[in-house]
Write an enzyme that holds these catalytic residues in place. Sequence first.
Site, short mmCIF file in Angstrom:
data_model
loop_
_atom_site.label_atom_id
_atom_site.label_comp_id
_atom_site.label_asym_id
_atom_site.label_seq_id
_atom_site.Cartn_x
_atom_site.Cartn_y
_atom_site.Cartn_z
N PRO A 248 0.84 -1.01 -0.03
CA PRO A 248 -0.14 0.01 0.02
C PRO A 248 0.82 1.37 -0.08
CG PRO A 248 -0.65 -1.58 1.97
CD PRO A 248 0.55 -2.12 1.22
N THR B 63 2.64 2.63 -2.43
CA THR B 63 3.64 2.81 -3.22
C THR B 63 3.33 3.52 -4.63
OG1 THR B 63 2.97 0.62 -4.07
CG2 THR B 63 5.17 0.82 -2.40
N LYS C 80 0.38 2.96 -6.86
CA LYS C 80 -0.19 2.12 -7.56
C LYS C 80 -1.26 2.94 -8.31
CE LYS C 80 -1.19 -1.21 -4.85
NZ LYS C 80 -0.37 -0.71 -3.74
N GLU D 197 21.53 -12.05 2.11
CA GLU D 197 21.03 -12.06 0.89
C GLU D 197 22.31 -12.10 -0.32
OE1 GLU D 197 18.26 -12.48 -0.17
OE2 GLU D 197 17.35 -12.02 1.76
P1 ADP Z 1 -1.26 2.96 -3.68
O1 ADP Z 1 -2.41 2.81 -4.59
O2 ADP Z 1 -0.31 2.15 -3.90
O3 ADP Z 1 -1.76 2.45 -2.36
P2 ADP Z 1 -1.37 5.77 -4.02
O4 ADP Z 1 -1.06 5.84 -5.45
O5 ADP Z 1 -2.79 5.74 -3.63
O6 ADP Z 1 -0.55 4.40 -3.47
O7 ADP Z 1 -0.42 6.96 -3.29
C1 ADP Z 1 -0.93 7.81 -2.45
C2 ADP Z 1 -0.17 9.07 -2.40
O8 ADP Z 1 1.28 8.93 -2.00
C3 ADP Z 1 0.21 9.43 -3.86
O9 ADP Z 1 -1.02 10.31 -4.06
C4 ADP Z 1 1.22 10.41 -3.88
O10 ADP Z 1 1.12 11.58 -3.03
C5 ADP Z 1 2.20 9.50 -2.61
N1 ADP Z 1 2.90 8.60 -3.56
C6 ADP Z 1 2.87 7.22 -3.40
N2 ADP Z 1 4.04 6.72 -4.25
C7 ADP Z 1 4.37 7.81 -4.79
C8 ADP Z 1 5.46 7.62 -5.79
N3 ADP Z 1 6.18 6.63 -6.25
N4 ADP Z 1 5.88 9.00 -6.33
C9 ADP Z 1 5.45 10.03 -5.92
N5 ADP Z 1 4.28 10.12 -4.90
C10 ADP Z 1 3.94 9.10 -4.55
ZN ZN Z 2 17.29 -16.34 2.07
#
Ligand code: ADP
Ligand code: ZN
Length: 602
Positions: free
Chosen positions: A199, A201, A203, A420
């Site tokens: 969560p 990251t 997506k 690792e």
């Molecule tokens: P997920 O859907 O993977 O749970 P989100 O896309 O909803 O995560 O991310 C929530 C917020 O966190 C985004 O709106 C952004 O502000 C920030 N965020 C998360 N990942 C990134 C990233 N890789 N680069 C920049 N901002 C990010």
């Molecule tokens: Zn191992």
Amino acid sequence: MEKHHKFSIWYVLVGVWIVLLVQHYLMLAFSIKTIPYSEFLKLLEEGKVAEVAVTSNEIQGRLRVDTAVGEKGMLFRTVRVDPDISELLAKYNVTFRGQVESTFLRDLMSWVIPILLFVGIWYFMMRKIAGQHPGFMTLGKSKAKVYMEDEIPVRFKDVAGVDEAKQELMEVVEFLKNPEKFQEVGGRMPKGILLVGPPGTGKTLLAKAVAGESGVPFFSMSGSEFVEMFVGLGAARVRDLFDQAKKRAPCIIFIDELDALGKARGLGGVGGHDEREQTLNQLLVEMDGFDPNVGVVLMAATNRPEILDPALLRPGRFDRHVLVDRPDKKGREEILKIHIKKIKIADDVDIEAIANMTSGMVGADLANLVNEAALLAVRRNKKRVTMKEFEEAVERVVAGLEKKNRVINEEERKIVAFHEVGHALVALSLPGTDPVKKISIVPRGIAALGYTMQVPTEDRFLMKKTELLNRIASLLGGRAAEELVFGDVSTGAHNDLARATDIARSMVREYGMSEKVGQVYFAREKHSQFLNIPAMDLRGDYSEATAQLIDQEVREIISAQYEKAKGILQEKRNVLDRGAQLLLEKEKIEGEELKALMSPAS
Ligand code: ADP
Ligand code: ZN
Ligand code: MG
């Protein structure tokens, strides 16, 4: 309709309760007092009875209004004892009829009123529910819920630290920009792209960026929104979503939190999951039925790919998986830069240092961190956010995370790094093992602690004995490195041991690769491939002595390979140390980097 029943049973129960309650009070209001026959006679003699109605075994009557006994005009009822009562009645000047006054109307009222009341309340509640869930009355019209955006402002540059995922999605953007070009060449787009990762990251952000980059409409819906109260609604929503999307092609359909809807069928609680099942089936049907060349790209995101129904992951469905893992140090730096751009910072802010402090955090955590720092600066009436605020914000966010999930300490990080690199180094030193692509110790990433990614160069149908042995050795390399470096071993290797033991056991029991046991197949069919019946008896048909021999052979294979792994690591101890050092610094290294350390020149 199971779910529907279950849902309304509460209304029925509440309704019955209300009916009983109201009826009770109505009966009281219309109450007819039952009196003994002797008292009736007494009342009669006293001339207090105004009128009676007589049947063969009952007398009902009303007292005179002016009487002092009881309420005025009180109704009473008594059992008729005296067979001949008309004379008596005539004597006391009582009007009498030969029939009990009908109580039908009264009885009816005592039922009808509560029922009307109940229906009224029920209707009112339904209206309320419908108000909260617009889909309720418009059965299945998902318009109100589908979240359609025409112009998405998010671009790839707004997402950082996930370069590989971006690269893979670039192709999708190409396709969406001009699907005709793809059609001309006859190229086929993958139907479904599944974004997999922890969560926060990015997506959802990535899916939006794909839409933003290609400038197409973005239909999004969360998996949990499909699962409705009433059977069939979710399925209708899916149908509607696809219909709408097809009309707007090229476009993107994005299903967030696919796991809420795509949990493996047959799993989950006691009953009541057929709604989700129906919805899932509908999704599968829609996916099979649409031609990706019309320009509709289906994307979904999940952080629990392991619980998804296998049918969803089959070719032609969500067959393209894009990993969105936790960012490494470099990635965190880039994400911080994106979010820091939105605030004013002082000159002393060292983004690299902040990235160093935030190992294991995801994009969402970092966005939160920057915001937290800005709030602190505002509270202190500062014009710009300084490093001090960032440091405090890190502490706050880390403390929050610490409560939620364990934060790995320095000592553990070191053990994981050596572990690792141990795997990777043994794998790189032995022929026939899959090439090491990547080594990571980003905490709580795709693997719990760290992972060594080995990607097979080709599909293998046959494995030679030496290859299997080498594979076991590289699996044991992690633990061997721990023992070598720290003189102690940790629990981190239990999965490695399980996999190594599995291979060794198969070699002995199935592949006839042990001389002592011989070329005999000792593993009975484990379980039916199609029926999902758990194996009742995994043991083959062999004697106790054979069982012992098998165990002994397995143990021997394992310990020989462990020694081999340790030997390799001992010999390359300086590469192990330098590799681990590099990994601790960068959190994620390429297999090539480790290989470079192994070459004599370096
Ligand atoms: P997920 O859907 O993977 O749970 P989100 O896309 O909803 O995560 O991310 C929530 C917020 O966190 C985004 O709106 C952004 O502000 C920030 N965020 C998360 N990942 C990134 C990233 N890789 N680069 C920049 N901002 C990010
Ligand atoms: Zn191992
Ligand atoms: Mg999300």
